[in-house]
Scaffold this motif. Structure first.
Motif, PDB file in Angstrom:
ATOM      1  N   LEU A   1      49.809  88.255  50.794  1.00  0.00           N
ATOM      2  CA  LEU A   1      50.688  88.041  49.812  1.00  0.00           C
ATOM      3  C   LEU A   1      50.756  86.497  49.375  1.00  0.00           C
ATOM      4  CD1 LEU A   1      53.868  89.375  51.961  1.00  0.00           C
ATOM      5  CD2 LEU A   1      52.644  90.489  49.974  1.00  0.00           C
ATOM      6  N   LEU A   2      49.892  85.677  50.184  1.00  0.00           N
ATOM      7  CA  LEU A   2      49.805  84.247  49.676  1.00  0.00           C
ATOM      8  C   LEU A   2      48.412  84.216  48.924  1.00  0.00           C
ATOM      9  CD1 LEU A   2      50.801  82.481  53.135  1.00  0.00           C
ATOM     10  CD2 LEU A   2      52.159  82.762  51.027  1.00  0.00           C
TER      11      LEU A   2
ATOM     12  N   PHE B   1      56.204  73.457  61.939  1.00  0.00           N
ATOM     13  CA  PHE B   1      55.935  74.799  62.753  1.00  0.00           C
ATOM     14  C   PHE B   1      57.061  75.707  62.533  1.00  0.00           C
ATOM     15  CE2 PHE B   1      52.783  72.745  66.177  1.00  0.00           C
ATOM     16  CZ  PHE B   1      51.930  72.687  65.300  1.00  0.00           C
ATOM     17  N   ASP B   2      56.836  76.782  61.720  1.00  0.00           N
ATOM     18  CA  ASP B   2      57.874  77.534  61.305  1.00  0.00           C
ATOM     19  C   ASP B   2      57.489  78.949  61.964  1.00  0.00           C
ATOM     20  OD1 ASP B   2      58.582  75.625  59.792  1.00  0.00           O
ATOM     21  OD2 ASP B   2      57.636  76.309  58.090  1.00  0.00           O
TER      22      ASP B   2
ATOM     23  N   ASN C   1      51.425  73.813  57.343  1.00  0.00           N
ATOM     24  CA  ASN C   1      52.306  74.622  57.650  1.00  0.00           C
ATOM     25  C   ASN C   1      51.902  75.865  58.453  1.00  0.00           C
ATOM     26  OD1 ASN C   1      54.236  77.019  56.004  1.00  0.00           O
ATOM     27  ND2 ASN C   1      54.865  75.897  57.590  1.00  0.00           N
ATOM     28  N   VAL C   2      52.407  75.796  59.668  1.00  0.00           N
ATOM     29  CA  VAL C   2      51.924  77.218  60.426  1.00  0.00           C
ATOM     30  C   VAL C   2      53.362  78.314  60.533  1.00  0.00           C
ATOM     31  CG1 VAL C   2      51.192  78.081  62.848  1.00  0.00           C
ATOM     32  CG2 VAL C   2      50.793  75.793  61.956  1.00  0.00           C
ATOM     33  N   SER C   3      53.071  79.292  59.835  1.00  0.00           N
ATOM     34  CA  SER C   3      54.272  80.066  59.270  1.00  0.00           C
ATOM     35  C   SER C   3      54.184  81.349  59.680  1.00  0.00           C
ATOM     36  CB  SER C   3      53.971  80.022  57.577  1.00  0.00           C
ATOM     37  OG  SER C   3      54.694  81.128  57.140  1.00  0.00           O
ATOM     38  N   ALA C   4      55.350  82.084  60.233  1.00  0.00           N
ATOM     39  CA  ALA C   4      55.574  83.539  60.617  1.00  0.00           C
ATOM     40  C   ALA C   4      56.272  84.331  59.596  1.00  0.00           C
ATOM     41  CB  ALA C   4      56.187  83.435  62.169  1.00  0.00           C
ATOM     42  N   GLY C   5      56.754  83.691  58.484  1.00  0.00           N
ATOM     43  CA  GLY C   5      57.208  84.510  57.666  1.00  0.00           C
ATOM     44  C   GLY C   5      58.552  83.626  56.624  1.00  0.00           C
ATOM     45  N   TYR C   6      59.718  84.013  56.643  1.00  0.00           N
ATOM     46  CA  TYR C   6      60.688  83.164  55.814  1.00  0.00           C
ATOM     47  C   TYR C   6      61.548  82.510  56.637  1.00  0.00           C
ATOM     48  CZ  TYR C   6      65.055  82.433  53.376  1.00  0.00           C
ATOM     49  OH  TYR C   6      65.964  81.975  52.734  1.00  0.00           O
TER      50      TYR C   6
ATOM     51  N   THR D   1      55.380  79.732  54.434  1.00  0.00           N
ATOM     52  CA  THR D   1      54.288  79.040  53.659  1.00  0.00           C
ATOM     53  C   THR D   1      54.907  79.271  52.183  1.00  0.00           C
ATOM     54  OG1 THR D   1      52.648  79.404  55.163  1.00  0.00           O
ATOM     55  CG2 THR D   1      52.158  79.055  52.902  1.00  0.00           C
ATOM     56  N   LYS D   2      55.404  80.378  51.868  1.00  0.00           N
ATOM     57  CA  LYS D   2      55.864  80.763  50.624  1.00  0.00           C
ATOM     58  C   LYS D   2      57.161  79.608  49.911  1.00  0.00           C
ATOM     59  CE  LYS D   2      57.546  84.468  47.419  1.00  0.00           C
ATOM     60  NZ  LYS D   2      56.194  84.678  46.701  1.00  0.00           N
ATOM     61  N   GLU D   3      57.781  79.492  50.792  1.00  0.00           N
ATOM     62  CA  GLU D   3      58.988  78.560  50.434  1.00  0.00           C
ATOM     63  C   GLU D   3      58.344  77.126  50.198  1.00  0.00           C
ATOM     64  OE1 GLU D   3      59.230  80.950  52.712  1.00  0.00           O
ATOM     65  OE2 GLU D   3      60.440  82.105  51.305  1.00  0.00           O
ATOM     66  N   TRP D   4      57.225  76.778  51.362  1.00  0.00           N
ATOM     67  CA  TRP D   4      56.785  75.412  50.966  1.00  0.00           C
ATOM     68  C   TRP D   4      56.120  75.485  49.629  1.00  0.00           C
ATOM     69  CZ3 TRP D   4      57.503  70.961  53.253  1.00  0.00           C
ATOM     70  CH2 TRP D   4      58.299  70.856  54.541  1.00  0.00           C
TER      71      TRP D   4
END
Lengths: 290, 232, 311
Positions: free
Chosen positions: A214-215, A63-64, A178-183, A186-189
C-alpha cells in the motif's frame, strides 16, 4: 486418499504450518546458518538515507508498533538504531502506539546499553515517549513539538535536555525514520508530515508485510526508502552489518536473516497448499462432468 | 439544542484545522484543536476501560453463561490498573528521589512491567501469530484458478512468495545476465514497483476522494449519523 | 471421562513431568532468567534516595561472573522473572491450543489479555497525557509536587475546555448522560474530518496524480533512450488510468470503457496477489518469533544469539 484430501481437516494444515516454521527455527537456531541476502534498491536507498547524514545530525525514530508485529519489525528497529549509533547521530525516539515506548526500551537495552555504553542519555539519545492522538500527534509535532512533549518519557523537563536545544518541531530533524505496524504509522507520516513539508521532512520507513504494497505509490517522491516485512529487514541488516559489523558480527544483529529460513519453508508450504487445492478442484470438476 | 451545538462544534473543529492548513497565522489554532483531540484520545482509553468494567461487572452480577471468564477479565483489569496507576514497586526518578511517584510507570522489574512482559506481550503476540495458521488454511480453501483474474492473482502471489525468499534466487540462478530481468527476485521488484504501484495508486485516489467527500458531508452537517437516532 | 480426554490428560502430564525434570534435575535447566544489580544514586548521602535496579542479564554473563567469583552479588537468579517466562510460555501454549479446538485454557488466556490490555491503555493514557498535557497545564504546581517534578509551566486556563469535553465524554458511561457525550464526540469527529480532508486530498489525490505524470521517453544521463524504463512508465500510467476507469461507476462498462475496465481489473488482481504474498510473509514472521521464544527463551533448545554460550 482423494476423499481425505478433499475433506481435509484444517488441523492437518495447522500442523503442517507449525512444522514448516518450527523445524527451520530449530535447525537455523542449532546450526546458526542462514540464506544469503542480496539487498534490493529500496533497502539500499533506505541505508543511504542514514548513511549520508553527518555526525551529530538529529534523527527522529518513531516506533509505531507493538509486540504483535515485533517478529517483522523488531529486527528493523534494532538495525536502524545500530546504524544511527554507528554514524554518531543524535537519536530522538518517540511513539504513536501506546506500547511503542516498550519497543524503544527493548532496543535501547539491546543496542545502546549493550554496545554503545558511552552514549549519554539526553546528549546522544533521548526518548520522548508516547502521546495518544493518532495522526493528531503528527499534526502538532510537525509545527510545534514542545507544546505536546513538555517532558521526555522519564519526566525530565524538555528545556533541560541538552540535545533538545535546537529542536522545535519535526522539521528540525535531518531524517525521520518510522517503524510502522499500521495505523497510525508510515501512511500518516507521509500524509501529515512529508506531503505538507516536502522540503523540510525526509522520511524512510520499515513496515509490516500487510502495509508494504500500500505504500509503494509514495515511492520515491514522498517516501525515498522503504523496508517491507522481514525480507526488507534482512536486507537492511546485511547492509548495516557488512559495513559496521566487523569480522565476527554479533548474531543479535542478524535476527531477520535467520528468520528468512522458516520464511522460505512456510512460503513453499503455502504454494504447495494452493497447488494441491487446485488439483483437487480440477479432478473433482472432471469427475462431475463424467 | 441537542443537535445544533454538536453540529457547530463539528464544523468549528474541522474548519479550524482546514483554515490552519492554508493560513500560517491560523496555525496556532490548528495546533490547539489537534492537542485537544489528543487529550480526548487519552480520555477515550479511560472510557474504554470503564466500558469494559461495566459490561463484565454486569455479566458477573447476572451470572450469565461464562461469567467466570468475565471474573478473570475483571481481576486482570483491576490488578493491572491499580499497579499501573499507583506505580507499585516503581522507584522515583533518580533526579527527584524525594518525589515518590516521579518514576517511569513501566520501570523494569515493577509489577506493571511484569504484567506487560509476561502476560500482555506473549498473549497479544501469539494471538497475531495465529493468523499464520489461518492464512494457510484460507490459502487451501479459497484460491481456485477459475479464470484469468484468479490466475493473475495466484501467479503474482507465487512470484512474490518465491521472490522474497532464497527460493526465487535459487530457482532462476541459471538464467544468463542478459535475461536477469526475468529472475524471480527481479520480477518481484518490477511487479511491486510498477503493477502493484499502479493498482494501489488507483485505489488510493479513489479512497482519497471518498474520504474527502465524507469529511465534507460531516463538516457541513449533511451526514449526521454520528449523532445517533436522536431517541436518547 | 471419555477416552480422548484421558489421552490428552496423560499426554499433558507426561509433557509437564518432562519439563519439570529438565528444569529442576538437569545442571543447565531451562527457562531461567538472571538479573544484574545497578546501583542508583549510590553517592547520595540519604539512604532513602539510594536503591538498586535489576536489569535483565544474559545467562552467559551470569555464568562468567560466577566462574570468576562465586561470592559475587552483582548477578543473580531472578525468581519473579523466571516465573514470568514460564507464565508467558504457558500463555503462548494456551492460545495455540485453540487451533486444536476451543477450550477453557484458551478462554482464560483470552480473558486475561482483554483485561490487561484495557487497563494498560488506561494507565498509559493517564501517565502520558492526562497528567502532563491536561492536569499539568491546568494545575502545574500541584502536578509538579507529586507526579512530575520536571514539569515547569504556567497554568494555561484554555485547557479547561478539553477537561470539560473529557468529563462530558465519560458521561457516556452513565445510563442517562449519553447525549452529553455527543459534544466531545462531535469535536472528535469534526477534527478528524478536518485533518483527513486536506491530508488525503493533498497526499493521496493530488500528489498521486502528480507522481503519475512521468516522462514516457526515458533517457539516461548521456541522453540515449532507455527502452525498459520508458516501458515501465508507460505500464504504470496505463495501469493507473485503466484501474481508475474500472472504479468509475457512472458510465456503463461497455465497449472501449468495458475493455479498459477489464484491463484495470487485471492490474487490480496483480495488486491483490502482491498484497496476499506480502501478507503471508508478514504472518509467518509473527509465528516464527513466538516459536523462537518457546525454543530459545523457555526450553533453551536453541541459542542463535549465543546468549548462553559457555554455560
Amino acid at each position: 486418499m482423494f476423499e481425505f484430501l478433499k475433506n481435509l481437516d484444517k488441523r492437518w494444515i495447522f500442523l503442517l504450518m507449525f512444522l514448516a516454521v518450527a523445524i527451520p527455527v530449530y535447525v537455523v537456531g542449532k546450526t546458526g546458518k542462514a540464506f544469503p541476502e542480496v539487498p534490493t534498491m529500496l533497502s539500499e536507498s533506505t541505508f543511504q538515507a542514514v548513511e549520508e547524514l553527518h555526525e551529530g545530525d538529529p534523527v527522529l525514530l518513531s516506533f509505531d508498533f507493538d509486540p504483535a508485529s515485533e517478529g517483522e519489525l523488531g529486527p528493523m528497529a534494532t538495525a536502524f538504531v545500530k546504524h544511527c549509533a554507528e554514524k554518531k547521530l543524535k537519536i530522538f525516539f518517540m511513539a504513536l502506539w501506546p506500547v511503542g515506548p516498550q519497543m524503544i526500551d527493548d532496543v535501547v537495552r539491546k543496542v545502546i546499553d549493550a554496545d554503545f555504553p558511552h552514549l549519554v542519555y539526553g546528549e546522544d539519545y533521548v526518548n520522548l515517549g508516547y502521546k495518544p492522538g493518532y495522526e493528531g500527534v503528527i499534526k502538532v509535532v510537525i509545527t510545534d513539538l514542545r507544546e505536546l512533549y513538555t517532558t521526555d518519557d522519564k519526566g525530565t523537563n524538555i528545556d533541560e535536555i541538552p540535545m533538545m536545544a535546537d529542536i522545535h518541531s519535526v522539521q528540525d530533524f535531518e531524517l525521520v525514520i518510522n517503524v510502522s505496524a499500521g495505523y497510525p504509522g508510515t501512511k500518516e507520516w507521509v500524509l501529515y508530515a512529508v506531503t505538507p513539508f516536502p522540503d523540510k521532512v525526509k522520511l524512510v520507513a520499515g513496515c509490516t508485510g500487510v502495509q508494504a504494497p500500500l505504500l509503494y505509490p509514495y515511492i520515491p517522491e514522498q517516501l525515498p526508502g522503504l523496508l517491507g516485512a522481514i525480507k526488507g529487514a534482512a536486507e537492511y541488516e546485511k547492509l548495516v552489518i557488512d559495513k559496521y559489523g566487523g569480522e565476527h558480527p554479533d548474531p543479535k544483529y542478524l535476527e531477520a536473516k535467520r528468520r528468512m529460513g522458516p520464511q522460505l519453508v512456510a512460503h513453499l508450504l503455502i504454494i504447495l497448499l494452493i497447488i494441491l487445492a487446485n488439483i483437487i478442484f480440477v479432478v473433482e470438476k472432471r469427475r462431475e462432468r463424467r | 439544542m441537542k443537535r445544533a451545538v454538536p453540529l457547530t462544534i463539528t464544523a468549528l473543529g474541522g474548519f479550524v484545522l482546514i483554515v490552519a492548513y492554508f493560513i500560517p497565522a491560523a496555525q496556532g489554532w490548528g495546533e490547539i484543536a489537534a492537542i485537544w483531540f489528543d487529550i480526548l484520545a487519552a480520555v477515550a482509553f479511560v472510557l474504554g476501560g470503564g466500558n469494559l468494567l461495566k459490561i463484565h461487572l454486569k455479566k458477573v452480577s447476572d451470572r450469565k453463561g461464562g461469567w467466570g471468564y468475565s471474573g478473570i477479565t475483571l481481576a486482570a483489569f483491576l490488578i493491572t490498573l491499580v499497579v499501573g496507576l499507583a506505580k507499585v514497586g516503581v522507584n522515583p526518578n533518580p533526579h527527584f528521589p524525594e518525589v515518590a511517584l516521579s518514576g517511569g510507570y513501566r520501570e523494569i522489574g515493577s509489577p506493571f512491567w511484569w504484567l506487560y512482559e509476561y502476560a500482555f506481550k506473549p498473549l497479544t503476540a501469539t494471538m497475531f501469530a495465529m493468523l499464520a495458521f489461518y492464512i494457510a488454511s484460507a490459502a487451501f480453501r479459497a484460491f481456485r484458478a477459475k479464470n484469468v483474474e484468479a490466475i493473475l492473482l495466484l501467479g503474482t502471489a507465487f512470484i512474490i512468495l518465491l521472490g522474497r525468499t532464497f527460493a526465487g534466487v535459487y530457482l532462476t540462478a541459471w538464467l544468463p545476465d542478459s535475461l536477469s530481468g526475468l529472475k524471480i527476485e527481479n520480477l518481484t521488484i518490477h511487479i511491486m514497483s510498477v503493477l502493484n504501484t499502479a493498482g494501489n495508486r488507483a485505489i488510493m485516489i479513489g479512497i482519497a476522494l471518498g474520504i474527502a467527500s465524507t469529511s465534507l458531508r460531516v463538516l457541513l452537517g449533511i451526514d449526521r449519523s454520528y449523532l445517533g437516532t436522536g431517541k436518547q | 471421562m471419555d477416552r480422548r480426554t484421558l489421552t490428552w490428560i496423560i499426554v499433558g502430564l507426561m509433557g509437564g513431568l518432562f519439563l519439570v525434570g529438565r528444569a529442576l534435575l538437569t545442571d543447565r535447566g531451562m527457562g531461567k532468567v538472571y538479573v544484574r544489580a545497578v546501583e542508583i544514586n549510590s553517592d547520595d548521602p540519604d539512604p532513602d534516595h539510594r536503591w538498586t535496579r535489576h536489569e535483565n542479564a544474559l545467562p552467559r554473563d551470569y555464568a562468567a561472573a560466577v566462574a570468576a567469583n562465586p561470592e559475587q552479588t552483582e548477578y543473580r537468579f531472578s525468581l519473579a522473572r523466571t516465573v514470568g517466562t514460564w507464565v508467558a510460555a504457558f500463555f503462548t501454549l494456551f492460545i495455540l491450543s485453540f487451533l486444536y479446538k476451543d477450550n477453557s485454557l484458551y478462554k482464560i488466556a483470552e480473558s486475561v489479555v482483554v483485561g490487561v490490555s484495557a487497563a494498560y491503555w488506561m494507565v498509559v493514557g493517564f501517565w502520558t497525557t492526562i497528567i502532563p498535557n491536561l492536569l499539568g497545564k491546568l494545575f502545574p504546581v500541584w502536578i509538579n509536587s507529586w507526579a512530575m517534578p520536571g514539569l515547569r509551566a504556567d497554568a494555561e486556563w484554555v485547557y479547561i475546555f478539553p477537561l470539560i469535553l473529557g468529563v462530558m465524554l465519560l458521561m457516556r458511561l452513565s445510563p442517562k448522560g449519553g447525549w452529553i457525550s455527543r459534544w466531545p464526540l462531535a469535536f472528535i469527529i469534526g477534527t478528524t474530518a478536518g485533518i483527513r480532508l486536506i491530508g488525503y486530498l493533498h497526499a493521496d489525490f493530488l500528489s498521486q496524480i502528480r507522481n503519475t505524470i512521468v516522462t514516457l521517453w526515458a533517457t539516461d544521463m548521456a541522453g540515449s533512450f532507455q527502452l525498459w524504463d520508458s516501458l515501465k512508465s508507460l505500464i504504470l500510467v496505463i495501469g493507473v488510468l485503466s484501474a481508475l476507469v474500472y472504479f468509475f461507476f457512472s458510465i456503463e462498462h461497455k465497449g472501449i470503457v468495458g475493455k479498459t475496465a477489464k484491463l484495470g481489473i487485471w492490474f487490480l488482481m496483480v495488486t491483490f496477489g502482491a498484497a496476499f504474498g506480502y501478507t503471508v510473509m508478514g504472518r509467518i514472521a509473527l509465528l516464527a518469533i513466538r516459536l523462537e521464544f518457546l525454543l530459545d527463551d523457555w526450553l533453551w533448545l536453541i541459542d542463535p544469539a549465543l546468549r548462553r554460550i559457555g554455560m
